[in-house]
Enzyme design. Structure first.
Site, PDB file in Angstrom:
ATOM      1  N   LYS A   1       4.202   1.637  11.606  1.00  0.00           N
ATOM      2  CA  LYS A   1       3.284   1.932  12.294  1.00  0.00           C
ATOM      3  C   LYS A   1       3.454   1.047  13.502  1.00  0.00           C
ATOM      4  O   LYS A   1       3.624   0.180  12.895  1.00  0.00           O
ATOM      5  CB  LYS A   1       2.455   2.590  12.358  1.00  0.00           C
TER       6      LYS A   1
ATOM      7  N   CYS B   1      -5.090  22.355   4.210  1.00  0.00           N
ATOM      8  CA  CYS B   1      -5.884  22.079   5.124  1.00  0.00           C
ATOM      9  C   CYS B   1      -6.943  22.936   5.269  1.00  0.00           C
ATOM     10  O   CYS B   1      -6.854  24.357   4.848  1.00  0.00           O
ATOM     11  CB  CYS B   1      -5.757  21.962   6.515  1.00  0.00           C
TER      12      CYS B   1
ATOM     13  N   ASP C   1       3.439  12.347  17.294  1.00  0.00           N
ATOM     14  CA  ASP C   1       5.091  11.944  16.587  1.00  0.00           C
ATOM     15  C   ASP C   1       5.719  13.079  16.670  1.00  0.00           C
ATOM     16  O   ASP C   1       5.620  13.938  17.555  1.00  0.00           O
ATOM     17  CB  ASP C   1       4.618  12.614  14.918  1.00  0.00           C
TER      18      ASP C   1
ATOM     19  N   CYS D   1      -3.761  22.195  12.218  1.00  0.00           N
ATOM     20  CA  CYS D   1      -3.268  21.591  13.813  1.00  0.00           C
ATOM     21  C   CYS D   1      -1.913  21.839  13.921  1.00  0.00           C
ATOM     22  O   CYS D   1      -1.025  21.747  13.096  1.00  0.00           O
ATOM     23  CB  CYS D   1      -3.414  19.715  13.734  1.00  0.00           C
TER      24      CYS D   1
ATOM     25  N   CYS E   1       0.462  19.329  13.894  1.00  0.00           N
ATOM     26  CA  CYS E   1       0.714  18.414  12.263  1.00  0.00           C
ATOM     27  C   CYS E   1       2.029  17.665  12.274  1.00  0.00           C
ATOM     28  O   CYS E   1       3.039  18.761  12.737  1.00  0.00           O
ATOM     29  CB  CYS E   1       1.002  19.463  11.687  1.00  0.00           C
TER      30      CYS E   1
ATOM     31  N   ASP F   1       3.840   5.622  15.609  1.00  0.00           N
ATOM     32  CA  ASP F   1       4.072   5.671  13.727  1.00  0.00           C
ATOM     33  C   ASP F   1       6.558   5.720  14.685  1.00  0.00           C
ATOM     34  O   ASP F   1       6.905   7.145  14.691  1.00  0.00           O
ATOM     35  CB  ASP F   1       4.336   6.947  13.256  1.00  0.00           C
TER      36      ASP F   1
ATOM     37  N   ARG G   1       0.723  -1.148  -0.244  1.00  0.00           N
ATOM     38  CA  ARG G   1      -0.262  -0.145  -0.192  1.00  0.00           C
ATOM     39  C   ARG G   1       1.087   1.713  -0.128  1.00  0.00           C
ATOM     40  O   ARG G   1       1.563   0.948   0.974  1.00  0.00           O
ATOM     41  CB  ARG G   1      -0.466  -0.171   0.976  1.00  0.00           C
TER      42      ARG G   1
HETATM   43  C1  LIG Z   1      -0.055   5.025   7.761  1.00  0.00           C
HETATM   44  C2  LIG Z   1       0.060   4.839   6.234  1.00  0.00           C
HETATM   45  C3  LIG Z   1       0.080   4.021   5.298  1.00  0.00           C
HETATM   46  C4  LIG Z   1      -2.000   3.128   5.542  1.00  0.00           C
HETATM   47  O1  LIG Z   1      -1.681   2.838   6.608  1.00  0.00           O
HETATM   48  P1  LIG Z   1      -2.794   1.772   7.086  1.00  0.00           P
HETATM   49  O2  LIG Z   1      -2.087   0.925   8.960  1.00  0.00           O
HETATM   50  O3  LIG Z   1      -2.616   0.205   6.225  1.00  0.00           O
HETATM   51  O4  LIG Z   1      -3.783   2.168   7.447  1.00  0.00           O
HETATM   52  C5  LIG Z   1       0.307   3.902   4.262  1.00  0.00           C
HETATM   53  N1  LIG Z   1       1.289   4.058   4.481  1.00  0.00           N
HETATM   54  C6  LIG Z   1       2.171   5.635   4.953  1.00  0.00           C
HETATM   55  C7  LIG Z   1       3.840   5.508   4.500  1.00  0.00           C
HETATM   56  C8  LIG Z   1       1.273   5.494   5.942  1.00  0.00           C
HETATM   57  O5  LIG Z   1       2.024   6.442   7.740  1.00  0.00           O
END
Ligand SMILES: *Cc1c(COP(=O)(O)O)cnc(C)c1O
Length: 389
Positions: free
Chosen positions: A358, A149, A314, A153, A156, A351, A140
């Site tokens: 994460k 925005c 963070d 925030c 941020c 993170d 992903r």
């Molecule tokens: C948070 C994040 C995602 C999505 O993570 P999910 O845990 O699937 O919601 C994808 N790429 C990066 C760089 C992220 O920080």
């Protein structure tokens, strides 16, 4: 209307720590009472155009403290300032007691950075495969499509990007990368806040991603359903509905944010078949209290938003005044799990600084294990044994 829970299911929230009163003479403030009776209040473009973005503007609606006023005057705070009329109206309902005020009105502490703080704590820039496209996890990607925005925030995590005029996105390069990278099945569109873009622009991005055969789902991360709920129009959800499965992650902080307008926006998304998930940053003096977090999660379930993540704040430059100890987050998790349905229990994550992604942090439930015997602890602290086999 959001139903008021019975006192036994929801203990009273702790009393707020008031914003210290300013020495300045208190002149009468403007309110949005007249605007709220007008049709333009429901028009998201009116809300966006009429954001309060200056010191002179905010002083018409809130009595600022000396510290807040000084923060506007000081050079060096790199996060822009903007609040929508909707969100400012919510803050005005408890002007000196508002947890939300601290999250959007600058304070002098923002100008102080500690040794462990960074410009890009999550290491996103290092994982950029095309301008705007971050590919860290195997399957992903995070697509940062803009830098604007509706509300900024003060904590941020992308303060290096937002409102900088420097963020570059190369849409063609991003689509080209995604087309030749079949292991990517999921694109999270974020920014900035993508929902400040017009429907047709967003649709251009979503439909282009949707047309790539190996991309199974597209989602948006946004705070707009909370700070500009009028943006969630019938036309907008009808557009999203054309690209299933479409998901949304919404940035919620505090139960006070869940107004009837926000409830209506979230219900509209749910009615259109768009699953919504919450993301909450743990912030000192805002939501670092188990009862506040529990009330938030229970209210989210009522508006069909599934609690997803609580983030440790963070270590981005100028946010030490917001950061709690990790133990505070663990204590909150301990207070949620088992005390309410698992539907309402998010995952607490750090993170990992430097680009590790994460990492979930859980209160300990395994007391010991040896020879197939697992000693486990339940939410009341009682120990049980489970034997393998
Ligand atoms: C948070 C994040 C995602 C999505 O993570 P999910 O845990 O699937 O919601 C994808 N790429 C990066 C760089 C992220 O920080």
């Amino acid at each position: 209307m959001v139903a008021v829970s019975s006192p036994c299911s929801n203990p009273p929230l702790p009393a707020c720590t008031p914003v210290p009163s300013s020495n300045a003479s208190k002149k009468p403030l403007l309110t949005y009472a007249a605007d709220k009776a007008e049709p333009h209040w429901q028009d998201w473009k009116w809300q966006f155009r009429n954001r309060v973005t200056t010191l002179a503007g905010i002083e018409q609606y809130l009595h600022l403290t000396d510290d807040e006023r000084a923060a506007f005057a000081a050079a060096g705070t790199n996060i822009p300032f903007a609040i929508t009329p909707h969100y400012l109206d919510v803050i005005q309902s408890t002007p000196e007691c508002s947890a939300l005020r601290k999250t959007v009105v600058p304070r002098m502490a923002e100008l102080t950075s500690t040794a462990s703080e960074m410009v890009d704590p999550c290491g996103e820039d290092a994982d950029m495969v095309a301008p705007g496209l971050v590919h860290r996890y195997p399957d992903r990607v995070l697509f940062l499509v803009n830098e604007t925005c509706s509300v900024y925030c003060r904590y941020c995590t992308r303060s290096r990007v937002v409102g900088s005029g420097q963020h570059s996105v190369d849409f063609d390069a991003a689509y080209e990368y995604l087309e030749k990278t079949p292991q990517v099945r999921d694109v999270l569109i974020s920014g900035g806040d993508p929902l400040v873009m017009a429907d047709h622009k967003l649709e251009g991005i979503i439909s282009r991603l949707h047309s790539i055969p190996h991309i199974d789902l597209v989602r948006i991360g946004s705070k707009i359903p909370v700070v500009l709920p009028q943006r969630i129009t019938d036309d907008f959800v009808a557009m999203l509905k054309k690209y299933p499965p479409f998901y949304m992650s919404i940035h919620f902080l505090h139960p006070d944010e869940i107004t009837p307008e926000v409830e209506a926006a979230c219900n509209k998304l749910a009615d259109a078949g768009i699953p919504t998930f919450s993301q909450t940053v743990l912030l000192k003096g805002v939501n670092d209290d188990p009862e506040v977090m529990k009330a938030l999660m229970l209210k989210l379930l009522k508006i069909r938003v599934r609690p997803y993540y609580i983030y440790q704040c963070d270590p981005v430059q100028g946010t030490s005044h917001f950061r709690t100890q990790v133990q505070t987050g663990l204590d909150i998790m301990q207070h949620l799990r088992g005390h309410m349905t698992g539907y309402g229990v998010p995952t607490y994550v750090i993170d990992a600084p430097g680009g590790g992604g994460k990492v979930p942090i859980h209160p300990e439930t395994v007391v010991s294990h040896a020879d197939g015997t697992w000693t486990i602890k339940n939410f009341e602290g009682n120990e049980y044994q489970y034997i393998d086999g």
